[in-house]
Design an enzyme around this catalytic site. Structure first.
Site, PDB file in Angstrom:
ATOM      1  N   GLU A  94       0.830  -1.203   0.000  1.00 36.70           N
ATOM      2  CA  GLU A  94       0.000   0.000   0.000  1.00 36.70           C
ATOM      3  C   GLU A  94       0.867   1.258   0.000  1.00 36.70           C
ATOM      4  O   GLU A  94       0.607   2.209  -0.745  1.00 36.70           O
ATOM      5  CB  GLU A  94      -0.923  -0.008   1.220  1.00 36.70           C
ATOM      6  CG  GLU A  94      -1.889  -1.188   1.231  1.00 36.70           C
ATOM      7  CD  GLU A  94      -3.242  -0.820   1.789  1.00 36.70           C
ATOM      8  OE1 GLU A  94      -4.080  -0.347   1.011  1.00 36.70           O
ATOM      9  OE2 GLU A  94      -3.433  -1.017   3.002  1.00 36.70           O
ATOM     10  N   GLU A 134      -4.456  -8.719   2.955  1.00 36.42           N
ATOM     11  CA  GLU A 134      -5.483  -8.406   3.950  1.00 36.42           C
ATOM     12  C   GLU A 134      -6.738  -9.262   3.782  1.00 36.42           C
ATOM     13  O   GLU A 134      -7.313  -9.743   4.763  1.00 36.42           O
ATOM     14  CB  GLU A 134      -5.858  -6.920   3.875  1.00 36.42           C
ATOM     15  CG  GLU A 134      -4.797  -5.966   4.421  1.00 36.42           C
ATOM     16  CD  GLU A 134      -3.748  -5.583   3.398  1.00 36.42           C
ATOM     17  OE1 GLU A 134      -2.972  -4.652   3.654  1.00 36.42           O
ATOM     18  OE2 GLU A 134      -3.672  -6.241   2.324  1.00 36.42           O
TER      19      GLU A 134
END
Length: 270
Positions: A124, A144
């Site tokens: 990210e 995730e």
């Protein structure tokens, strides 16, 4: 006395930010998140700094992402705060966002020197960087979804704008690891180099950026980021405004003068 979990140094106009938990693949603890916020804010405010390099300590990992034993349980309520770092994360709701450069406009350039695992919040974070140099053994993933939650550090917004939509969806929905060659193929990273060349190459690029007009560099990045989700006409308006501001600087006079006098420019950032 133990070193901090994140190192922040300044040398020759370059800010060096290093995740410093190699024993846990540089996983991002509450302390790391807080120190990263402080580093970004200082970098943004310090006019002597022209470019930043972010990397991980050791040769195994950039970062394996948010620490599943400390940071995520703290946010979910499964763990109670134990120190000042924990309490800051819970009390300042902007810590997670600023650390990952989500909603925090930073128009100075950032180079990611990716020296191994770059997972979860690591993948990210690199989406908020401008140049990305990966070691041949680097690995990327947004895992995730495999842990039952979603990437909330900007990937659902940034990734489809940086790589083909179908590849972005594959990365987001499946969560499997991707090697450096695939990351390069789809345009997630700029270059792949041998592990011992990751930092030298990042520094080489940083020095090239630092040698350019600093106002022009910042305004170029600002124009690009502000124009990503607007119409061409609106983007041209921003481009015109920023170009006019840059043209009025002393550096805009110095650059052509230095070229004509066959010497290196002496930019002052104004």
């Amino acid at each position: 006395m133990a070193e901090p979990a994140l190192l922040y140094e300044k040398r020759e106009g370059i800010a060096y930010i290093t995740f410093n938990r190699p024993q846990v693949r540089n996983a991002l603890s509450p302390e790391v998140f807080c120190r990263l916020v402080d580093a970004w804010q200082d970098y943004a405010a310090d006019d002597s700094l022209r470019v930043a390099i972010i990397t991980g300590a050791g040769d195994r990992a950039f970062t394996a992402g948010a620490d599943l034993g400390t940071f995520i349980p703290l946010l979910s309520g499964a763990r109670q705060p134990e120190d000042a770092w924990d309490r800051r994360v819970l009390q300042d709701t902007q810590v997670s966002d600023v650390a990952i450069l989500r909603g925090f406009p930073l128009y100075k350039p950032i180079i990611a020197a990716i020296n191994g695992f770059c997972l979860g919040a690591g993948t990210e974070l690199i989406q908020a960087t401008d140049l990305r140099i990966a070691a041949t053994h680097a690995t990327f993933a947004l895992t995730e979804v495999m842990r039952g939650f979603m990437p909330a550090g900007g990937s659902t917004i940034r990734l489809p704008r940086q790589i083909p939509l179908c590849k972005a969806m594959e990365i987001l929905l499946i969560g499997e690891h991707m090697n450096a060659q695939e990351a390069y193929r789809i345009g997630l990273v700029n270059e792949i180099v041998p592990p011992d060349q990751v930092m030298p190459r990042a520094e080489e690029l940083a020095h090239k950026i630092a040698a350019n007009g600093p106002v022009a560099v910042r305004k170029i990045k600002e124009t690009v980021l502000r124009s990503l989700s607007i119409s061409f006409d609106e983007g041209f308006r921003i481009e015109n405004e920023n170009a006019k501001l840059v043209l009025a600087t002393e550096d805009a006079k110095e650059g052509p003068r230095a070229f004509m006098e066959k010497r290196l420019p002496r930019y002052v950032g104004r």
